[in-house]
Design a protein around this motif. Structure first.
Motif, mmCIF file in Angstrom:
data_model
loop_
_atom_site.group_PDB
_atom_site.id
_atom_site.type_symbol
_atom_site.label_atom_id
_atom_site.label_comp_id
_atom_site.label_asym_id
_atom_site.label_seq_id
_atom_site.Cartn_x
_atom_site.Cartn_y
_atom_site.Cartn_z
ATOM 1 N N GLY A 95 0.623 -1.234 0.110
ATOM 2 C CA GLY A 95 0.048 0.077 -0.058
ATOM 3 C C GLY A 95 0.814 1.266 0.154
ATOM 4 N N ASN A 96 1.770 1.167 0.769
ATOM 5 C CA ASN A 96 2.879 2.336 0.996
ATOM 6 C C ASN A 96 3.502 2.795 -0.336
ATOM 7 O OD1 ASN A 96 2.079 2.994 3.668
ATOM 8 N ND2 ASN A 96 3.614 1.525 4.375
ATOM 9 N N ARG A 97 3.946 1.675 -1.097
ATOM 10 C CA ARG A 97 4.432 1.830 -2.402
ATOM 11 C C ARG A 97 3.638 2.377 -3.414
ATOM 12 N NH1 ARG A 97 7.666 -2.949 -0.605
ATOM 13 N NH2 ARG A 97 5.672 -4.269 -2.035
ATOM 14 N N THR A 98 2.449 1.766 -3.106
ATOM 15 C CA THR A 98 1.611 2.498 -4.313
ATOM 16 C C THR A 98 1.058 3.830 -4.088
ATOM 17 O OG1 THR A 98 0.315 0.132 -4.140
ATOM 18 C CG2 THR A 98 -0.830 2.067 -4.789
ATOM 19 N N LEU A 99 1.217 4.140 -3.066
ATOM 20 C CA LEU A 99 0.823 5.744 -2.520
ATOM 21 C C LEU A 99 2.086 6.571 -3.235
ATOM 22 C CD1 LEU A 99 -0.137 5.554 1.014
ATOM 23 C CD2 LEU A 99 -1.607 6.129 -0.911
ATOM 24 N N TRP A 100 2.989 5.990 -3.434
ATOM 25 C CA TRP A 100 4.524 6.828 -3.846
ATOM 26 C C TRP A 100 4.386 6.880 -5.190
ATOM 27 C CZ3 TRP A 100 6.988 10.470 -1.759
ATOM 28 C CH2 TRP A 100 6.970 10.489 -0.291
ATOM 29 N N VAL A 101 3.858 5.681 -5.795
ATOM 30 C CA VAL A 101 3.794 5.606 -7.484
ATOM 31 C C VAL A 101 2.894 6.771 -7.706
ATOM 32 C CG1 VAL A 101 3.239 4.071 -9.408
ATOM 33 C CG2 VAL A 101 4.420 3.338 -7.479
ATOM 34 N N VAL A 102 1.468 6.840 -6.861
ATOM 35 C CA VAL A 102 0.707 7.754 -7.501
ATOM 36 C C VAL A 102 1.103 9.184 -7.183
ATOM 37 C CG1 VAL A 102 -1.549 8.562 -7.174
ATOM 38 C CG2 VAL A 102 -1.365 6.108 -6.858
ATOM 39 N N VAL A 103 1.834 9.424 -6.245
ATOM 40 C CA VAL A 103 2.634 10.767 -6.105
ATOM 41 C C VAL A 103 3.167 11.226 -7.263
ATOM 42 C CG1 VAL A 103 4.266 11.953 -4.880
ATOM 43 C CG2 VAL A 103 2.756 10.553 -3.490
ATOM 44 N N VAL A 104 4.191 10.018 -7.754
ATOM 45 C CA VAL A 104 5.100 10.512 -8.918
ATOM 46 C C VAL A 104 4.151 10.613 -10.229
ATOM 47 C CG1 VAL A 104 6.588 9.461 -10.548
ATOM 48 C CG2 VAL A 104 6.755 9.106 -8.112
ATOM 49 N N ALA B 164 0.634 13.682 0.921
ATOM 50 C CA ALA B 164 0.345 13.366 2.578
ATOM 51 C C ALA B 164 0.245 12.139 2.958
ATOM 52 C CB ALA B 164 -0.841 14.636 2.806
ATOM 53 N N MET B 165 -0.489 11.238 2.339
ATOM 54 C CA MET B 165 -0.832 9.941 2.767
ATOM 55 C C MET B 165 0.492 9.191 2.596
ATOM 56 S SD MET B 165 -4.626 9.139 1.294
ATOM 57 C CE MET B 165 -4.211 9.656 -0.881
ATOM 58 N N ALA B 166 1.492 9.381 1.709
ATOM 59 C CA ALA B 166 2.537 8.668 1.381
ATOM 60 C C ALA B 166 3.407 8.986 2.500
ATOM 61 C CB ALA B 166 3.106 8.810 0.061
ATOM 62 N N THR B 167 3.582 9.889 3.082
ATOM 63 C CA THR B 167 4.607 10.625 4.318
ATOM 64 C C THR B 167 3.912 10.370 5.460
ATOM 65 O OG1 THR B 167 3.814 12.697 3.919
ATOM 66 C CG2 THR B 167 5.635 12.184 2.784
ATOM 67 N N GLY B 168 2.869 9.662 5.664
ATOM 68 C CA GLY B 168 2.058 9.533 6.948
ATOM 69 C C GLY B 168 1.257 10.440 7.499
ATOM 70 N N ASP B 169 1.024 11.670 6.707
ATOM 71 C CA ASP B 169 0.037 12.584 7.337
ATOM 72 C C ASP B 169 -1.232 12.351 6.511
ATOM 73 O OD1 ASP B 169 2.041 14.054 8.816
ATOM 74 O OD2 ASP B 169 2.646 15.068 6.631
#
Length: 303
Positions: free
Chosen positions: A41-50, A90-95
């Motif tokens: 899940g966390n990796r998915t969030l970062w992919v969407v950030v990019v 925000a979600m990927a960094t824990g906020d």
């Protein structure tokens, strides 16, 4: 009477005192079960950030390639992915994350049922994102169809209500009837949006050229199909707790990519190809307030 030493009982023969009070058992409270995102899940969030960051830069670049009079769709669409980028960052960094508590009952065949306290991650930043980006997306579609200001306002207000009721339902800690009651109000608000786009939008776009009519039918239908899947995912994740948080993140990520970057590229490339029929905004949008465009409060037209 003389007592001899032999007549005195030994210490081992004396009765010993005993207590009838059993030790009090210590009750250790069971900690709540935490349902949170994992590595997937966390990796998915970062992919969407990019993806959202690259899409935003691309949309701003496309905006500079056309005259300012024709940048309305470009600016709105770029804002959509910009706010989505901020939300996912925000979600990927824990906020933008909190926990909602609920009780789950585990049923067993040979032992009594057990109630387990559960805390599940809720990404409230996602709802902040939706409350801003979905009205902007509706504005794109409404302007493409040529909806009136009254219809646009109704659609946007219904959209904000839909997002807020989803947020209230996600954090509802009362009975299931309370949570699903909020969910039902959100679905009713969504039907208002469907009516504005499918009925009102089709009626207004019918007065435009054939290319615009065909394009609106395609992109509006695409959007409504995606938006119909969102409440289904909500019911399986925050609502019914059927799928885990990782699956929830992946499902929403796919929908958000389709509904924002893919929607945006489709809209802008088609819009630019129909430059001859696309709206051109002059006046304040393109030139600001000049001598003849200055607003004067209280001016009644008298010399």
């Amino acid at each position: 009477m003389i007592v001899s030493p032999e007549m005195i009982p030994s210490a081992s023969a004396l009765p010993t005192a005993s207590t009838s009070v059993a030790p009090i058992p210590t009750i250790v409270p069971t900690p709540p079960h935490i349902v949170a995102a994992g590595d997937v899940g966390n990796r998915t969030l970062w992919v969407v950030v990019v993806i959202m960051a690259i899409s935003s830069l691309a949309f701003y670049g496309m905006a500079f390639r056309v005259p300012v009079q024709k940048r309305l769709f470009h600016i709105i669409t770029a804002f959509i992915t910009t706010f989505a980028f901020l939300s996912y960052f925000a979600m990927a960094t824990g906020d933008g994350i909190s926990f909602a508590s609920y009780t789950k009952t585990e049923h067993h065949k040979k032992v009594p049922s057990i109630d387990i306290d559960v805390k599940r991650e809720i990404y409230w930043a996602r709802y902040v994102d939706w409350s801003i980006t979905t009205p902007l997306l509706l504005l794109d579609l409404s302007l493409l169809a040529g909806l009136s200001g009254a219809n646009i306002l109704v659609a946007i207000v219904a959209d904000v209500i839909m997002v807020l009721t989803g947020l209230f339902a996600a954090f509802g800690q009362g009975k299931d009837s309370q949570k699903w009651g909020w969910y039902a109000w959100g679905c009713i608000a969504y039907l208002v949006i469907v009516y504005q786009l499918a009925i009102g939008g089709r009626e207004t776009v019918a007065r435009k050229d054939s290319k615009t009519k065909a394009f609106y039918a395609s992109i509006a239908g695409f959007t409504l199909i995606l938006w119909t899947i969102y409440p289904i995912i909500w019911g399986l994740s925050e609502g019914g707790h059927i799928i885990n948080v990782d699956s929830e993140i992946i499902a929403y990520a796919v929908l958000d990519i389709l509904a924002k970057p893919v929607f945006g590229f489709w809209l802008l490339f088609t819009h630019d190809s129909m430059a001859s029929t696309s709206p051109s905004l002059e006046g304040f949008w393109a030139h600001g307030f000049g001598e003849q465009g200055t607003l004067r409060v209280g001016d009644d037209g008298e010399a």
